[in-house]
Write a protein that holds these residues in place. Structure first.
Motif, mmCIF file in Angstrom:
data_model
loop_
_atom_site.group_PDB
_atom_site.id
_atom_site.type_symbol
_atom_site.label_atom_id
_atom_site.label_comp_id
_atom_site.label_asym_id
_atom_site.label_seq_id
_atom_site.Cartn_x
_atom_site.Cartn_y
_atom_site.Cartn_z
ATOM 1 N N THR A 299 9.925 1.073 36.880
ATOM 2 C CA THR A 299 8.999 2.152 37.244
ATOM 3 C C THR A 299 8.188 2.599 36.033
ATOM 4 O OG1 THR A 299 10.790 2.919 38.650
ATOM 5 C CG2 THR A 299 8.875 4.385 38.442
ATOM 6 N N ASP B 253 23.025 -4.460 30.478
ATOM 7 C CA ASP B 253 22.477 -4.777 31.802
ATOM 8 C C ASP B 253 21.241 -5.685 31.652
ATOM 9 O OD1 ASP B 253 20.546 -3.113 30.856
ATOM 10 O OD2 ASP B 253 20.658 -1.641 32.468
ATOM 11 N N ALA C 8 15.243 7.768 36.967
ATOM 12 C CA ALA C 8 16.426 7.106 37.544
ATOM 13 C C ALA C 8 17.462 6.922 36.439
ATOM 14 C CB ALA C 8 16.031 5.746 38.118
ATOM 15 N N GLY C 9 18.639 6.445 36.810
ATOM 16 C CA GLY C 9 19.689 6.229 35.814
ATOM 17 C C GLY C 9 20.266 7.553 35.325
ATOM 18 N N ASN D 5 20.455 0.234 28.371
ATOM 19 C CA ASN D 5 20.869 0.103 29.779
ATOM 20 C C ASN D 5 19.929 0.863 30.705
ATOM 21 O OD1 ASN D 5 22.962 -1.514 29.037
ATOM 22 N ND2 ASN D 5 24.526 0.090 29.131
ATOM 23 N N GLU D 6 18.683 0.500 30.660
ATOM 24 C CA GLU D 6 17.669 1.229 31.429
ATOM 25 C C GLU D 6 17.051 0.353 32.517
ATOM 26 O OE1 GLU D 6 17.370 4.309 31.244
ATOM 27 O OE2 GLU D 6 17.586 5.046 29.183
ATOM 28 N N LYS E 265 17.446 0.347 35.543
ATOM 29 C CA LYS E 265 17.096 1.096 36.752
ATOM 30 C C LYS E 265 15.747 1.781 36.616
ATOM 31 C CE LYS E 265 21.480 2.451 38.780
ATOM 32 N NZ LYS E 265 22.543 3.322 38.296
ATOM 33 N N VAL E 266 15.425 2.172 35.414
ATOM 34 C CA VAL E 266 14.252 3.014 35.233
ATOM 35 C C VAL E 266 13.030 2.234 34.719
ATOM 36 C CG1 VAL E 266 14.698 3.852 32.871
ATOM 37 C CG2 VAL E 266 13.689 5.372 34.513
ATOM 38 N N THR F 122 18.198 -5.078 30.926
ATOM 39 C CA THR F 122 17.068 -4.482 30.203
ATOM 40 C C THR F 122 16.253 -5.512 29.416
ATOM 41 O OG1 THR F 122 18.211 -2.372 30.065
ATOM 42 C CG2 THR F 122 16.486 -2.738 28.442
ATOM 43 N N ASP G 236 12.656 7.077 29.951
ATOM 44 C CA ASP G 236 13.082 7.504 31.286
ATOM 45 C C ASP G 236 12.071 8.366 32.034
ATOM 46 O OD1 ASP G 236 13.242 9.752 29.792
ATOM 47 O OD2 ASP G 236 15.411 9.897 29.806
#
Ligand code: UDP
Ligand code: MG
Length: 323
Positions: A20, A53, A210-211, A13-14, A16-17, A55, A105
């Motif tokens: 980047t 999510d 993030a996350g 579930n990454e 968000k990160v 990912t 991350d």
């Protein structure tokens, strides 16, 4: 032959990160290729540990954009960081000469990879990334992590202090690791047992880009239990020692009660009786619990269940399971 590197990155579930950090990993990979003369087809392998999510979709889009440098493995379900990482390493060792595992991350300093590759080129098969500073961790995380390392060492398990799973391993060392068939895995303790020439490089750990962390206290405690029970039988020995100490105390208690009996003062206190009963039964339950932990682990080991199963993969569509 030029060295082919695979950077192995478990992700859960990454979404968000990843947008980047994926670019950061690719920049680093390109830098390593040009600086150290690595094989142009060195690559990054993301392992999606059954995320719920976006990912996997993100990993696929990276692969479409750059099919040589980005690859992905998709776990059939969430198995936890250790299983995801082991699955990735065991799969990738057939396709490269050396691996570097790192979290996705951005907490671990990518620049430490330069020194890892230099140490590999100097003949090391394992290079541990070690944090030399934990100031970005919360007080509680720092305290609990350090107590855990101390506890493990006192249990006789050899783990590298302040090293998580950021490390370089050659495919030779991974072939060694592939012979460890246990299902109760704790890589930080298993890797030093593989042997080979090894060293450490030091770096400062940053905050998550993030996350949120997937290691709340309960998961950390679970990992700690796995670490201790998979590396050491000292708790069982401590039970025997405790048994002996309590037997000795009981024997003294028995002598004391006999002496007071023969001296004629037979009024023994109810309170002391209850206190001893509670104490001994509490200790017994604790000991049974520790025994149970080990029996549970033996039970899981005897089943020989696969440690990882992949449902999708961009490297070799034949690979789906633990051997
Ligand atoms: N991770 C995973 N499976 C899980 C939990 C975590 O693959 O069930 C991955 C996660 O995506 C990250 C790494 O393991 O790349 C470390 O997790 P995290 O950063 O949450 O832990 P922390 O750094 O807080 O200890
Ligand atoms: Mg992290």
């Amino acid at each position: 032959m030029e060295t082919k590197l695979a950077i192995v990155i478990p992700c859960y579930n990454e979404a968000k990160v990843l947008p980047t950090t994926a670019g950061m990993f690719l920049d680093k990979l390109n830098h390593l290729i040009s600086t150290y003369g690595l094989n142009q087809e060195s690559f990054i392998l993301f392992i999606d540990d059954g995320s719920t999510d976006q990912t996997w979709e993100l990993i696929q889009s990276f692969h479409q954009k750059d099919p040589i440098h980005y690859h992905g493995l998709k776990g059939s379900r969430n198995r936890g960081h250790q299983n995801a990482l082991l699955g990735g390493l065991m799969t990738v060792r057939k396709y490269c000469d050396v691996t570097i595992s790192i979290d996705c991350d951005g907490q671990d300093d990518l620049d430490a990879m330069d020194e890892m590759i230099q140490q590999y080129q100097n003949g090391c098969d394992i290079v541990y990334g070690v944090r030399n500073d934990r100031t970005t961790d919360s007080w509680f995380k720092r305290f609990s992590a350090q107590s855990f390392y101390k506890l493990l060492n006192s249990m006789g398990a050899k783990v590298i202090y302040n090293h998580a799973d950021y490390r370089l391993m050659s495919s030779k060392a991974l072939d060694g690791l592939s012979h460890f068939k246990e299902v109760n895995i704790y890589l930080r303790g298993m890797v030093p047992m593989v042997g080979f020439k090894s060293t450490s490089v030091f770096y400062a750990r940053a905050k998550r880009i993030a996350g949120e962390s997937h290691y709340p206290f309960s998961k950390m405690l679970g990992l700690a239990m796995d670490g201790i029970t998979s590396l050491s039988v000292k708790p069982l020995q401590l039970i025997s020692l405790l048994g002996m100490v309590i037997s000795l105390i009981s024997f003294i208690g028995l002598l004391w009660s006999l002496i007071t009996y023969f001296l004629g003062s037979t009024i023994t206190g109810w309170t002391s009786m209850v206190a001893i009963l509670c104490f001994v039964s509490g200790i017994q339950l604790l000991c049974i619990g520790v025994l149970g932990e080990y029996i549970g682990k033996i039970y899981m080991e005897t089943k020989h269940r696969p440690r990882f199963i992949f449902s999708d993969n961009t490297i070799d569509h034949a690979i789906h399971q633990d051997e």
